[in-house]
Design an enzyme around this catalytic site. Structure first.
Site, PDB file in Angstrom:
ATOM      1  N   HIS A  72      32.384  -0.955  26.426  1.00 28.66           N
ATOM      2  CA  HIS A  72      32.018   0.616  25.831  1.00 28.66           C
ATOM      3  C   HIS A  72      31.418   1.471  27.105  1.00 28.66           C
ATOM      4  CE1 HIS A  72      32.350  -1.115  22.025  1.00 28.66           C
ATOM      5  NE2 HIS A  72      31.601  -2.043  22.038  1.00 28.66           N
TER       6      HIS A  72
HETATM    7  C1  BDR Z   1      26.800   0.264  22.486  1.00 30.86           C
HETATM    8  O1  BDR Z   1      25.789  -0.505  22.032  1.00 30.86           O
HETATM    9  C2  BDR Z   1      25.296  -1.507  22.919  1.00 30.86           C
HETATM   10  O2  BDR Z   1      25.220  -2.522  22.247  1.00 30.86           O
HETATM   11  C3  BDR Z   1      26.033  -1.454  24.067  1.00 30.86           C
HETATM   12  O3  BDR Z   1      25.520  -1.481  25.100  1.00 30.86           O
HETATM   13  C4  BDR Z   1      26.828   0.017  23.843  1.00 30.86           C
HETATM   14  O4  BDR Z   1      25.900   0.988  24.759  1.00 30.86           O
HETATM   15  C5  BDR Z   1      28.109   0.071  21.779  1.00 30.86           C
HETATM   16  O5  BDR Z   1      28.047   0.525  20.274  1.00 30.86           O
END
Ligand code: BDR
Ligand code: CA
Length: 317
Positions: free
Chosen positions: A247
């Protein structure tokens, strides 16, 4: 030898490391076209003390312990703190066993540091990449509305449209964790470039891509590969996916290679009232240009993003 005289893009990274935040930090700190001015931290995946410690561990692994790390909000604007330890490990860095960093936190608080740094530079020359709940940026905008005309570009990892949610049926974790902050940021007048699950789910840590990073050598690539391996195992266990989505690094990858993403102008509104759909991002494309202040990433070149990460870490190793 020719010298590259292109100015570097100045950047502040606001994050909650977090395994994918760690890869985003390592990419940015190794990127020749970016100048990371500061890292600010927020409570999110794990509590603030751990995200602030982890940010310093990651910057040391990148050989950039000189980059100041400012701790920010320990909790969302109006909600109890959430956590996502099951996807990041109890300490936030997957299988790593963090030790106390050599470098102390910078003096001052994240939102104030963000304001001071941005105001100290010419308007629209400092980018912000938000990789966690948007609490720090919302606080900075409350205290300094002039940031709307000074910050650019603002890239955030957050939200979900066609993919559905990853923390609830319709919400992505970062927006869900502090929906009021996200709503304030999207409504502030800032032009936000949002990388939600629609794009990040197209960037997958396949076995071959992890192995390529593992083979690079050096502490930055080792740490990146370690967190990717952890995500691969956990996403297989919890979600049943063969390859974990990546992500947060999408924000940095876009700053380096915008051609790897397709963006569409839109208006983004955040659900803050309903418990059922808390943190849902209503991404509306059917608006006139003047009413579409934001950009939404509809697709990403996953192979291109991983190639960029591998090449950047290789060159810095
Ligand atoms: C986002 O949520 C967090 O757990 C990850 O680091 C990322 O920023 C993904 O949904
Ligand atoms: Ca994050």
């Amino acid at each position: 030898m020719t010298q590259d005289l292109t100015p570097k893009q100045a950047l502040i990274i606001d994050c909650d490391p977090g395994v994918d935040d760690a890869v985003g930090l390592l990419l940015a700190l190794a990127a020749p076209q970016l100048e990371v001015l500061a890292i600010t931290t927020v409570g999110g995946n794990v509590p603030l003390e751990k995200t602030s410690r982890n940010a310093r561990i990651v910057s040391a692994a990148a050989g950039r312990a000189d980059v100041p790390v400012f701790a920010g909000a320990a909790r969302p604007l109006a909600r109890p703190p959430a956590g996502a330890g099951e996807f990041h490990g109890a300490e936030g860095l997957g299988d790593e066993t963090p030790t106390e960093p050599q470098t102390a936190l910078a003096e001052g608080e994240a939102a104030d540091a963000l304001i001071d740094i941005v105001r100290s530079r010419p308007a629209r020359t400092v980018a912000v990449a938000v990789m966690g709940p948007m609490t720090n940026l919302a606080l900075a905008l409350r205290r300094a509305p002039d940031l709307v005309d000074r910050l650019a570009p603002v890239v955030v990892m957050g939200g979900a449209r066609s993919e559905g949610g990853n923390i609830t049926a319709s919400a992505e974790f970062n927006i869900w964790a502090d929906p009021e902050a996200a709503a304030e940021v999207f409504d502030s007048g800032l032009k936000v470039i949002a990388f939600g699950l629609d794009a990040t789910h197209q960037v997958r840590a396949t076995e071959a891509r992890i192995a390529r990073i593992e083979a690079i050598g050096g502490e930055a690539a080792r740490l990146a590969a370690s967190t990717l391996r952890f995500s691969q195992r956990i996403e297989r266990q919890i979600v049943g996916w063969e390859a974990a989505p990546l992500h947060d690094p999408c924000t940095v990858a876009w700053l380096m290679r915008p051609d790897l993403f397709e963006l569409r102008p839109c208006r983004i509104a955040v659900e803050t009232i309903s418990d059922l759909t808390r943190g849902h991002t209503a991404v509306e494309f059917r608006v006139e240009a003047a009413a579409a202040p934001h950009l939404w990433a509809v697709s990403a070149d996953g192979e291109g993003v991983f190639d960029l990460i591998a090449r950047t870490l290789e060159a810095a190793a």
